[in-house]
Design an enzyme around this catalytic site. Structure first.
Site, PDB file in Angstrom:
ATOM      1  N   ARG A 186     -57.089  22.891 -29.100  1.00 55.08           N
ATOM      2  CA  ARG A 186     -58.545  22.996 -29.012  1.00 55.08           C
ATOM      3  C   ARG A 186     -58.879  24.481 -29.075  1.00 55.08           C
ATOM      4  O   ARG A 186     -58.075  25.340 -28.674  1.00 55.08           O
ATOM      5  CB  ARG A 186     -59.051  22.418 -27.692  1.00 55.08           C
TER       6      ARG A 186
ATOM      7  N   LYS B 159     -57.410  19.723 -20.964  1.00 54.94           N
ATOM      8  CA  LYS B 159     -58.447  19.096 -20.155  1.00 54.94           C
ATOM      9  C   LYS B 159     -57.846  18.499 -18.890  1.00 54.94           C
ATOM     10  O   LYS B 159     -56.758  17.932 -18.920  1.00 54.94           O
ATOM     11  CB  LYS B 159     -59.163  18.007 -20.962  1.00 54.94           C
TER      12      LYS B 159
ATOM     13  N   HIS C 226     -62.780  22.545 -35.006  1.00 59.79           N
ATOM     14  CA  HIS C 226     -62.186  21.352 -34.402  1.00 59.79           C
ATOM     15  C   HIS C 226     -61.583  20.442 -35.462  1.00 59.79           C
ATOM     16  O   HIS C 226     -60.637  19.700 -35.180  1.00 59.79           O
ATOM     17  CB  HIS C 226     -63.245  20.601 -33.597  1.00 59.79           C
TER      18      HIS C 226
ATOM     19  N   ARG D 132     -57.925  20.892 -35.914  1.00 59.34           N
ATOM     20  CA  ARG D 132     -57.109  20.130 -34.959  1.00 59.34           C
ATOM     21  C   ARG D 132     -56.951  18.691 -35.425  1.00 59.34           C
ATOM     22  O   ARG D 132     -55.863  18.124 -35.366  1.00 59.34           O
ATOM     23  CB  ARG D 132     -57.775  20.202 -33.587  1.00 59.34           C
TER      24      ARG D 132
ATOM     25  N   HIS E 157     -53.844  14.169 -25.366  1.00 56.74           N
ATOM     26  CA  HIS E 157     -54.777  13.068 -25.142  1.00 56.74           C
ATOM     27  C   HIS E 157     -54.259  12.149 -24.040  1.00 56.74           C
ATOM     28  O   HIS E 157     -53.073  11.815 -24.008  1.00 56.74           O
ATOM     29  CB  HIS E 157     -54.946  12.232 -26.413  1.00 56.74           C
TER      30      HIS E 157
ATOM     31  N   TYR F 199     -58.674  10.453 -33.834  1.00 59.98           N
ATOM     32  CA  TYR F 199     -58.486  11.786 -34.371  1.00 59.98           C
ATOM     33  C   TYR F 199     -57.740  11.769 -35.690  1.00 59.98           C
ATOM     34  O   TYR F 199     -58.019  12.547 -36.589  1.00 59.98           O
ATOM     35  CB  TYR F 199     -57.688  12.639 -33.373  1.00 59.98           C
TER      36      TYR F 199
END
Length: 306
Positions: free
Chosen positions: A159, A182, A250, A253, A276, A285
């Site tokens: 990211r 995250k 993005h 990615r 993820h 994705y």
């Protein structure tokens, strides 16, 4: 106007999200706005400051009124769904602390919306973007910096926030990087040779000292690089190359994941590389469709080959 008790509760919930779930600064700011807007609406809707007792008595009708008001303000279904999610999270936490039943809030249905699937670039376009970045600035070190950042997005599936969170302590970049994503979740990502070379080139020409506890990628004045700078330079590059508006940082990615899968990569392994929590997110994705999954199944499953 939000009551002091409600504001204190909101601040307590935000602190919990940051401490326990490791929510990012941007996520915390979005939560704060969304829930504060909700509390402000309820104040006006009921004609008085809403203490914790009043918040505990919010009804299904109140929730419908808030959603109708928010939609009338021009907020789309996707954004409203995000706001509702924040409000529900706040109410789960508050109801546990205060001992009331939050059914009216938690049972509120999220508006339906068409999810926008990410659109990865093809390998040629991704390569063209990275090469063209070297010519976007007349200042050599800035051009090298921008190219290094985007090469990490595509070469490692980072990211943009993860790339810009790298520090001098990550130098010299070896064959792998430990990334904190995250929710504070850590993962190890391999670093391909072109990405290592791009970072080394940037470090060699950077006019500022890169301290172990300071940012690896710096702005023009030596401070931490703003992600908007990278977004703008990629936007300018994709316009020059005639690429669609979906060609964003993005998207690099997304492209990393899709190109790995197309080369025979395992979806679970790609999930780990991207950081993820859900395999379904990775599937979105990578643009995986049912036909592709069935092809992999037919080629690899022992029973399917019999």
């Amino acid at each position: 106007m939000i009551s002091p008790a409600a504001r204190d509760a909101l601040e307590g919930w935000l602190a919990a999200q940051k401490a326990i779930k490791g929510a990012s600064v941007n996520t915390i700011a979005a939560y704060a706005r969304d829930v504060a807007d909700f509390l402000s609406f309820m104040t006006g809707h009921h004609g008085g400051t809403q203490g914790l007792g009043a918040l505990a008595r919010i009804s299904t009708s109140d929730m419908r009124s808030w959603m109708a008001f928010t939609r009338a303000q021009g907020v789309g279904p996707r954004s409203l769904a995000r706001k509702l999610s924040a409000v529900k999270g706040f109410y789960r936490w508050l109801s546990e602390r205060e001992g009331f039943e939050p059914t009216a809030v938690l049972a509120t249905r999220s508006p339906k919306f068409q999810r926008k699937l990410p659109r990865p670039l093809n390998p040629e376009a991704a390569s063209a973007v990275i090469k063209a970045l070297d010519m976007q600035s007349l200042t050599p070190w800035i051009a090298a910096r921008d190219q290094a950042v985007v090469t990490l997005l595509y070469g490692c599936g980072l990211r943009i926030s993860e790339a810009l969170d790298l520090t001098g302590a990550d130098l010299p970049v070896g064959t792998a990087l430990r990334i904190t994503g995250k929710g504070g979740k850590q993962r190890i990502v391999p670093v391909i040779a072109p990405a290592r070379a791009a970072v080394e080139r940037y470090v060699h020409v950077c006019p500022f000292d890169i301290a172990p506890d300071g940012p690896l990628f710096m702005g023009a004045r030596g401070g931490r690089l703003n992600p908007r700078v990278i977004q703008k330079v990629v936007e300018r590059t994709r316009q020059q190359l005639g690429l669609p508006a979906s060609a964003t940082p993005h998207a690099m990615r997304h492209s990393f994941a899709t190109h790995l899968l197309n080369a025979g990569g395992d979806l679970r392994a790609i999930q780990e590389l991207l950081g993820h929590a859900s395999l379904s997110t990775t599937q979105a994705y990578t643009g995986v469709d049912t036909a592709r999954l069935m092809e992999v199944y037919a080629r690899t499953h022992p029973q399917a080959r019999d």
